[in-house]
Design a protein around this motif. Structure first.
Motif, short mmCIF file in Angstrom:
data_model
loop_
_atom_site.label_atom_id
_atom_site.label_comp_id
_atom_site.label_asym_id
_atom_site.label_seq_id
_atom_site.Cartn_x
_atom_site.Cartn_y
_atom_site.Cartn_z
N ALA A 1 48.62 46.22 59.49
CA ALA A 1 47.98 46.19 58.18
C ALA A 1 48.51 47.28 57.25
O ALA A 1 48.38 47.15 56.02
CB ALA A 1 46.47 46.33 58.33
N THR A 2 49.12 48.32 57.80
CA THR A 2 49.71 49.35 56.94
C THR A 2 50.96 48.82 56.24
O THR A 2 51.36 49.33 55.20
CB THR A 2 50.06 50.62 57.74
N ASP B 1 42.61 41.07 50.42
CA ASP B 1 43.97 40.75 50.86
C ASP B 1 44.03 39.60 51.86
O ASP B 1 45.12 39.21 52.28
CB ASP B 1 44.62 41.99 51.50
N TRP B 2 42.87 39.05 52.22
CA TRP B 2 42.87 37.97 53.21
C TRP B 2 43.26 36.65 52.54
O TRP B 2 42.72 36.30 51.48
CB TRP B 2 41.50 37.81 53.84
N GLU C 1 35.94 45.09 49.09
CA GLU C 1 37.38 45.17 48.79
C GLU C 1 38.23 44.85 50.01
O GLU C 1 39.41 44.51 49.89
CB GLU C 1 37.73 46.58 48.30
N TYR C 2 37.64 44.95 51.20
CA TYR C 2 38.41 44.74 52.42
C TYR C 2 38.90 43.30 52.57
O TYR C 2 39.91 43.04 53.23
CB TYR C 2 37.60 45.14 53.65
N THR D 1 38.83 43.34 61.84
CA THR D 1 37.53 43.33 61.16
C THR D 1 36.42 42.90 62.11
O THR D 1 36.64 42.09 63.02
CB THR D 1 37.60 42.37 59.95
N ALA E 1 37.38 52.54 57.03
CA ALA E 1 37.19 51.19 57.57
C ALA E 1 36.15 51.18 58.69
O ALA E 1 35.31 50.27 58.77
CB ALA E 1 38.52 50.64 58.07
N GLN F 1 45.72 46.94 63.17
CA GLN F 1 45.55 48.07 62.26
C GLN F 1 46.90 48.62 61.82
O GLN F 1 47.10 48.93 60.63
CB GLN F 1 44.72 49.18 62.94
N PRO G 1 48.80 44.17 54.34
CA PRO G 1 47.33 44.34 54.27
C PRO G 1 46.53 43.14 54.77
O PRO G 1 45.40 43.31 55.24
CB PRO G 1 47.10 44.58 52.77
N GLU G 2 47.13 41.94 54.71
CA GLU G 2 46.38 40.76 55.15
C GLU G 2 46.07 40.80 56.64
O GLU G 2 45.14 40.13 57.12
CB GLU G 2 47.14 39.47 54.82
N SER H 1 44.60 43.05 58.11
CA SER H 1 43.33 43.74 58.31
C SER H 1 42.22 42.80 58.75
O SER H 1 41.23 43.21 59.36
CB SER H 1 42.90 44.47 57.03
#
Length: 335
Positions: free
Chosen positions: A98-99, A321-322, A317-318, A109, A183, A95, A102-103, A105
């Protein structure tokens, strides 16, 4: 004559003693100090493992200096402190990473990691190389090992005979307290529940009065907070297998000799293994305790939950960035 001879012998002996001590003094001065900042307590399984396993293993060339309860750096500032050279080590999370990236995140999950062993397989796989490299190149932080934090489950106030949770459909209409950010609330909806934010300090009373139907947390939290006094069942959904990473300053790493790097890496891996084994043993012990208290603990259809939750994330949207294909590769390393 004898006195002169004796003085000469003593002078030579003293010179030899001084010269012999110089390499040791230099070695002591060359030791790197590894200040580690964490919000965890001194008795936490992760910090105990670092103190008892990591520290002795690197003691020939490094002094491990832990700071607990966020006493050195405020929680959430550790990575920046390493990047600016104000800190050498930290225990960080996906977490937090990810700040910056972003990937990362994806590793925070629902239903990505399946269990503690799966976490290690993912971390050690080449799919992690671009993630690790980016953190090194852009933040100056080296991720050494993955540490198991625990599995989050669904803990409900009504008995299994009233409602059994086997699939996401069974959570429809269930008011489930989850942490308040977007999230976490999204994960609650993905599970099929009706998530609601609530301060952690209010959860016990809310369960007691029926203001909420349940809450999600790892088994140790259920015990520590005595939620077992006001709940009847735990569906072992394992919807989030949480983790931390042992993080080290890349600059410190690069200053070490190759054999020291090898020793430090092994020490971190061994510490993570020790902490993981301790946490898994504690979970098993506490599950037995909860059953003794009369709670029903059972495993639902994990495959049904995983398939549903991952499909919800994939359409959100989450997942934007993956990196393409990474989730499939992670799943392939599982059961």
């Amino acid at each position: 004559m004898m006195n002169t001879t004796r003085r000469n012998v003593l002078s030579v002996t003293g010179a030899l003693m001084i010269s012999a001590s110089l390499p040791m003094a230099a070695l002591a001065q060359d030791k790197v100090t590894l200040r580690m900042s964490t919000p965890a307590t001194e008795s936490d399984a992760r910090t105990v493992a670092l103190d008892e396993v990591f520290a002795p293993a690197v003691s020939e060339f490094a002094t491990y200096e832990p700071h607990y309860n966020a006493s050195l750096m405020a929680q959430g500032t550790e990575l920046e402190a390493i990047a600016t050279g104000d800190l050498e080590m930290a225990i960080t999370s996906a977490q937090e990473l990810a700040t910056f990236f972003p990937e990362f995140s994806i590793f925070a999950t629902g239903y990505v990691h399946q269990d503690a062993d799966h976490q290690v397989r993912v971390f050690d796989d080449e799919l992690m190389d671009p993630f690790k490299q980016k953190v090194e190149d852009e933040l100056g932080v080296k991720l050494l090992a993955v540490m198991y934090l625990g599995k989050r489950h669904v803990n409900l106030r009504f008995p299994r005979s009233e409602r059994e949770i086997m699939t996401p459909e069974d959570l429809q209409g269930v008011t489930l307290r989850m942490p308040g950010n977007d999230a976490w609330q999204f994960l609650g909806r993905a599970l099929g529940a009706n998530p609601t934010p609530m301060a952690f300090s209010e959860v016990y009373t809310a369960l007691q009065t029926g203001s909420i139907d349940g809450q999600d947390n790892p088994i140790p939290t259920v015990v520590d907070s005595k939620f077992y006094e006001v709940t009847e069942q735990i569906a072992l959904t394992s919807h989030l297998v949480d983790l931390n990473y042992i993080a080290l300053s890349q600059a410190v790493w690069e200053d070490l000799a190759p054999e020291q790097q090898e020793t430090l890496q092994m020490a971190a891996t061994d510490a993570a293994t020790s902490a993981r084994e301790a946490q898994l043993a504690r979970e098993e012990e506490l599950e037995a305790f909860l059953r003794e208290q009369g709670l029903e603990l059972y495993e639902p259809d994990i495959a049904a939950f995983r398939e549903h939750v991952q499909s919800v994330y994939a359409d959100s949207e989450y997942s934007q960035d993956w990196p393409e294909g990474v989730l499939d590769r992670i799943n392939a390393l599982g059961e």
